[in-house]
Design a protein around this motif. Structure first.
Motif: not given
Length: 803
Positions: A577-579
């Motif tokens: 999710s951080q990307h």
């Protein structure tokens, strides 16, 4: 007619025989097939009530179905409840056929008794043909109800009655023996509840055997032996089973072998005379030794010793005889005593007669966590280079110190040196050996940790022979190539940073390895354990991210490939999710560049379907929409009107999110005047004038001084030829817009345009001339060109109006 099946033979030992012999395909499918057959028979049974010809065919089919049911039940692998459902279904159909034609026969006889005429032969034959499989079925049903003695006895008595009824009216000796055999088996089973029934069973078996070598003779002889054994008459049972075991084959032979060994072990257990005891022990050994090369007979011997020998270790473990050690190891393994079994496997192996026993012993020690013993076995094997397990021993000399190193938290330098030496030694002798995948993989991991990425990648690419390792190796190789391209790759070899000439080659290798890893992962995941699947799946997500990163940095981006690669990424890889924002931007740009507008619309609709979780996400959505709007403006200037219209549409889809937020009271309109004004402009471009008017009015109400909103309303008024309102609105824009704002010049331009359209050429020309003298640059070259064109058209071509 149905012949006695294996189910009817030696039921005392059947459960053991089933365990130790190989019996063919899974029975769940057979039971399913049987139920499908009953589905086909059932309509015919209903028709048979009134049609004797149909009844004859149905009874034949039910007879075969009963034989099939017996084979399914004999396997013992189908759920008891499922068997009972099929049993009752088959019993109902057979009973219906029997009762129908038995009643028809009784009615016919009653008619004859009262002076009428009636031929009862046909219904009698049909009833008898149905009664025979029905009686066998009840016998088999008793086994299913063995946990309910009352029901089991009831069914056995019904089976006996059925077989008896048949023998009273059948004249053919062959058929009489068939029914006597069925009755004898049922009587023997009933003997478990009533000892007197054993005598009746013996009498029936002997009556069959009295007729000499018929088809029923062997089955009767076997049944008689089993009956004697059940009664404890061991000597009589032994006399029959010893001869039968040598004369039969297949499953019947297995059952008789089991029974004979059971009798021998029991006789040995109660024998107090040492000489006779030893004689019985030697008899057991001779019997087993003679059958050691027959896997089915060997399995029976192992199972018999495990079940009937009082103390197998005392029985077979007190000598240095390699055969007894080998046999005892198998028995102890069968009894789930792995460490004891390993001891005797090792002893058997040391004789030289059972070299494979080394591996069996080591595997058992390994399964029980006794790595010290595994290492001793491996070292002993290594002393025999010609051993079939020499390669395995070399592998274990790597594997054991590796496991110990891992268990110690990977802190012991001595253990690390041992496993590295073991891995290198294994690969030196077996570079493509059966176990080469793991030593090579571990050495590659070590090189990767040290930053020697290209060397590590080279090792990873040679990992083959194991699906799990192969996928992870491909992924790790790709990761190594990927890191070799960046700062991490500067130590890939002692000579210093990655040479410039290698960059292209390494980049190509990285992309190739990443594609391999991505393509291999689904099959690796399919065959992995549940615990492993998540890690494999997430590694594929990382591989996709790395490949997308490399593709995005290519001089000419392959947008079609990027779009396909990143499709559905967020849903498939939530751990990344951080990307997600970066991934979304790449995918959206790839879709836009490849003109996949329908897919783009779906992507944007999903993006704005839910409220943002944080203010930063709102800014992210604003940025996406602004990029589309700028792309629209650029394409308009490039006269790519069709594509520019698509970008305007995408802008609207994105920014409608903010209009909804304002409408639902979640964000104030005054904080979104610029964003909403762009939304209004995108509506205008698409010809959605009413929507644009509503948006601009909403903004102007929230911020009367908004140049964008007033300009939008002015354009709409001018478009609708409402020149008075348009002139007022453009005048407002002129007064509130900064001179650096393009709207400042646009307002003056449109005011002059309106003057001209109303016929006030003098005011128009004056507005144009004064503004041009005060602001020679007119904000931008584009506006300057527009200005010149309007001034030429309105003023120069009409000089009489300039005064």
């Amino acid at each position: 007619m149905r012949k006695p099946c294996d189910f009817a033979l030696l039921t005392l030992t059947l459960s053991v025989i089933i365990i130790v012999t190989s019996r063919g395909p899974a029975t769940a499918q057979t039971l399913r097939g049987l139920n499908e057959t009953l589905d086909q028979i059932e309509p015919g049974v209903a028709q048979s009530i009134s049609n004797p010809d149909a009844a004859s065919e149905s009874i034949d089919r039910l007879d075969q179905a009963e034989a099939d049911f017996a084979r399914v039940a004999e396997e013992g692998r189908v759920d008891q409840e499922e068997l009972l459902v099929t049993y009752h279904r088959l019993e109902r159909m057979l009973d219906q056929m029997y009762q129908t034609y038995q009643n028809r026969k009784d009615t016919c006889i009653n008619t004859i008794d009262h002076g009428g005429n009636c031929d009862y032969e046909e219904p009698e034959q049909l009833a008898l043909r149905a009664l025979y499989p029905l009686s066998w079925l009840k016998f088999e049903g008793a086994a299913l109800y063995r946990s309910q003695p009352y029901e089991a006895r009831r069914l056995l008595n019904q089976a006996i009655d059925g077989f008896t009824d048949s023998t009273l009216v059948i004249l053919a000796p062959e058929l009489v023996r068939e029914n006597l055999l069925g009755r004898a088996f049922a009587e023997r089973e009933l003997g478990k509840f009533d000892q007197g029934e054993y005598s009746r069973a013996i009498a029936d078996f002997k009556r069959i055997m009295k007729d000499g070598p018929t088809r029923q003779y062997r089955a009767a002889e076997q049944g008689l032996a089993a009956t004697y054994a059940a009664m404890g008459r061991i000597n009589e049972a032994q006399g029959l089973t010893a001869r039968l075991a040598d004369d039969t084959n297949g499953p019947q032979q297995r059952g008789l072998e089991m029974l004979h060994l059971k009798e021998l072990f029991r006789a040995e257990a109660v024998e107090s005379n040492p000489a006779k005891h030893e004689q019985l022990h030697q008899q057991i050994l001779d019997f087993i030794r003679a059958r050691q090369n027959d896997k089915d007979s060997w399995a029976v011997a192992v199972a018999a010793a495990a079940q009937f020998a009082r103390d197998p270790v005392a029985e077979f473990g007190g000598s240095n005889d390699s055969f007894q050690n080998w046999f005892l190891a198998n028995v102890l393994y069968y009894k789930h005593q792995p460490l004891a079994a390993a001891k005797y496997y090792w002893a058997a192996a040391q004789s030289g007669k059972y070299p494979k026993a080394y591996k069996y012993a080591a595997d058992l020690y390994y399964s029980q966590g006794r790595l010290d013993m595994v290492e001793q076995v491996a070292n002993e094997i290594a002393g025999h280079p010609d051993s079939p397990d020499a390669q395995w021993a070399a592998y274990m000399r790597f594997k054991i110190p590796r496991i110990e190193w891992e268990r110690g938290g990977k802190r012991s330098a001595a253990l690390e040196t041992r496993w590295v030496d073991g891995a290198q030694n294994y690969l030196k002798h077996y570079s493509h050996g059966q176990y080469a995948f793991e030593p090579r993989f571990r050495l590659a991991e070590m090189l990767q940790r040290k930053g020697q990425y290209l060397m590590a990648a080279s090792e990873y690419e040679q990992v083959v022979g194991n699906a799990d390792y192969a996928f992870t190796a491909r992924f790790n190789a790709a990761e190594c190539y990927y890191h070799a391209l960046g700062p991490e790759g500067t130590q890939n070899k002692p000579g210093g940073p990655l040479a410039a000439s290698q960059l292209s080659e390494t980049r190509t290798a990285a992309m190739h390895a990443l594609r391999q890893a991505i393509n291999l992962e689904p099959s690796a995941e399919r065959y992995a354990s549940i615990a492993q699947r998540r890690a494999l799946h997430e590694s594929r997500g990382r591989a996709i991210l790395m490949l997308a990163t490399l593709l995005e940095s290519e001089p000419a981006v392959d947008y079609q490939q990027v779009a396909g690669l990143l499709a559905g990424y967020e849903a498939q890889y939530p751990s990344m999710s951080q990307h997600f924002n970066e991934i979304f931007e790449w995918r959206v740009e790839a879709l836009r560049q490849s003109a996949q507008y329908a897919e783009l619309e779906r992507e944007l609709a999903n993006l704005v379907a839910h409220d943002a979780g944080a203010p930063a996400q709102n800014d992210y959505i604003k940025g996406i929409g602004l990029d589309f709007w700028k792309a629209h403006q650029a394409k308009q200037r490039a006269v790519a009107y069709a594509d520019s219209m698509e970008d305007a549409k995408l802008t609207a889809i994105t920014y409608e999110y903010f209009e909804r937020m304002v409408r639902e009271g979640k964000m104030p309109a005054k904080d979104l005047t610029g964003t909403l004004s762009i939304l209004g402009e995108s509506y205008l471009v698409q010809g959605q004038v009413d929507k644009a008017n509503a948006i601009f009015s909403q903004v102007a109400q929230a911020d009367p001084g908004s140049p964008d909103a007033n300009a939008g309303l002015a354009r709409i008024a001018q478009m609708r030829k409402n020149y008075r309102d348009a002139l007022d609105l453009w005048s407002r824009v002129e007064s509130i817009a900064a001179e650096s704002d393009p709207l400042f010049y646009e307002a003056k331009y449109h005011m002059a345009e309106i003057f001209a359209q109303e016929g006030n050429v003098n005011s128009a020309c004056n507005k144009l001339a004064v503004t041009r003298s005060e602001h020679p640059n007119l904000g931008s070259p584009a506006m300057k060109a527009q200005w010149r064109e309007l001034q030429h058209r309105v003023c120069i071509n009409h000089p009489e109006e300039q005064g």
